[in-house]
Design an enzyme around this catalytic site. Sequence first.
Site, PDB file in Angstrom:
ATOM      1  CB  CYS A 187      -0.906   0.003   1.224  1.00  0.00           C
ATOM      2  SG  CYS A 187      -1.984   1.459   1.290  1.00  0.00           S
ATOM      3  CG  ASP A 189      -0.455   4.075   5.314  1.00  0.00           C
ATOM      4  OD1 ASP A 189       0.504   4.477   5.996  1.00  0.00           O
ATOM      5  OD2 ASP A 189      -1.640   4.187   5.665  1.00  0.00           O
ATOM      6  CG  HIS A 256      -1.522  -0.941   5.909  1.00  0.00           C
ATOM      7  ND1 HIS A 256      -2.041   0.068   6.677  1.00  0.00           N
ATOM      8  CD2 HIS A 256      -1.778  -0.597   4.626  1.00  0.00           C
ATOM      9  CE1 HIS A 256      -2.579   0.984   5.891  1.00  0.00           C
ATOM     10  NE2 HIS A 256      -2.440   0.608   4.640  1.00  0.00           N
ATOM     11  CB  CYS A 267      -5.736  -0.164   4.517  1.00  0.00           C
ATOM     12  SG  CYS A 267      -5.311   0.403   2.868  1.00  0.00           S
TER      13      CYS A 267
END
Length: 529
Positions: A187, A189, A256, A267
């Site tokens: 991801c 992130d 995650h 997420c």
Amino acid sequence: MDTRKRREHLHQAAHAAPVGMAMRPRPAAATAVMPSWPQRLSFCAPGMQADSKGDCVSTLCASHAHPLVDQARNALLADYERRVQARFDDIVPTLKQIAALQHDTDFETRAQQIARDRLGFELPAVVLADAWVTTLDMRRLYGTSVLRTFLELAREAYTQPYNGAEAEAMTRFFIECGFHEVDVSACADGRLKGLLQYILRLPQQAVPRHKSYAGTLFDVELNVKQWAETELHRFREGVPTLPDAGTRYLKIAVYHFSSSDPLHEGCAAHGSDDRRAGQAALDRLEAFGTAIENGFCCGASVATLLIGVDTDNDAIRVHVPDAQGGMSLDCHVDNMALYQATVGKAESEALWRLGAIVEEAARRHGRSAPESGMRRLIERLLMNNLSQIEYVCTNHRGRYADIGHAERFISIGDGFDKVHLRNLAYIGHMHTVEEGAADLDVGIKIFSRLNVARGLPVPVAIHYRYDSQVPGGKERAEARCRRVKAAIEARYPVLMRDGLLVCGMTVQAKQPGSDLEIVADNDIDAHGH
Ligand SMILES: [Zn+2]
Ligand SMILES: [Zn+2]
């Protein structure tokens, strides 16, 4: 919640006062006169407990070292993290110091001297020169300083001597496990920005393909193309393995979640729902596998692996494939549980537990065990991650203070693949803004809370790589930077109007050891270097 502010505050408190300003002397031996309360109440958050020094530490951490942890590497990584965070944390206090001088004579000279001493680079001269007419444009100074700090970090990383031995050993290990290429998609992130270096402990040269996508929704078609490229190399050149070697391409997808605040800090792209995040990544892996099997003859197939990361403490869970490669959300090895079951044990016993855990997980869910190569790879990833679990225990009390977002800037384009650190950047891989609009909007939303709410701008680093062997490649990369910058500025007119969006542009040749080149028409001062 803005945990970054708290960290900055702590850091400033530890910082020396500016020259000429007295600091209150530290009370001598304050701790010695404190009475000791045997029944002292713990004021730690749920899941945390007071240690012998009275600090709150995660209950998941042990008071002694784990036998399989790489202590030397942990010390190196901790040192790097501290140095990087300190450089970013110094920006605000330095700019405050400079702002206080803005009506003094020879302001520009003094400001540049302070910037050089404390930040290691000069500020854009135009901004300082304009200060006497109006007030100093602190937003612009902040944005350019963040981008410049990162640029210097990236430059340092690229000029570090390349240690090929470690990466080669890992590549050999992958091949022994039956995988001629390992490709990781995670991801976007920022809490996963340290995935390779810290969480999985994989040398990045051994994983040349690693990209981030909001919600781990990697591009299946692009991935099929990349797979074909890899296979073509094998058939034409026998690199990295011969076509008849029986090795496969391994695709790893990483989602995650947050164990301490699952409904808010998971997420964002999947509404902070663990199962949705995991399922979405698993669906992409299955689509990729099916695309290869259907699109190419001769029994073409790829291996896939799904990994979840608890962003509170970097512990991974590895979903165990069955003998046919199929995975389920429920059948996984929880590495935090393994850590706790093996910490304080003898090394041989810990190794024995590690060697049994994959088959145990499969058996518990009534599934067949994975192939031995896949099992070996999973064991290596679990072992590497044990070091990271202990790292977070030692350096972050077992749970990051910034369990949420605390990224410093948004990284757009090809990403700076040498600088790996948690929460450093929110990443959007894109070649046009239309293509990455969804990722970008999520990033801007995060930064509206992190920065704009405090009056600070959103720093955006636009970076593209080019092949210096292709004529005109550099010019096209520069043009792409400018095009993407213009499109970003057009997409967020309100931020632009208020000076709350600061973009920097750099290009870099793909050849190893190439320097980052600043693209003109730029908010970073090209002459400050
Ligand atoms: Zn995410
Ligand atoms: Zn990278």
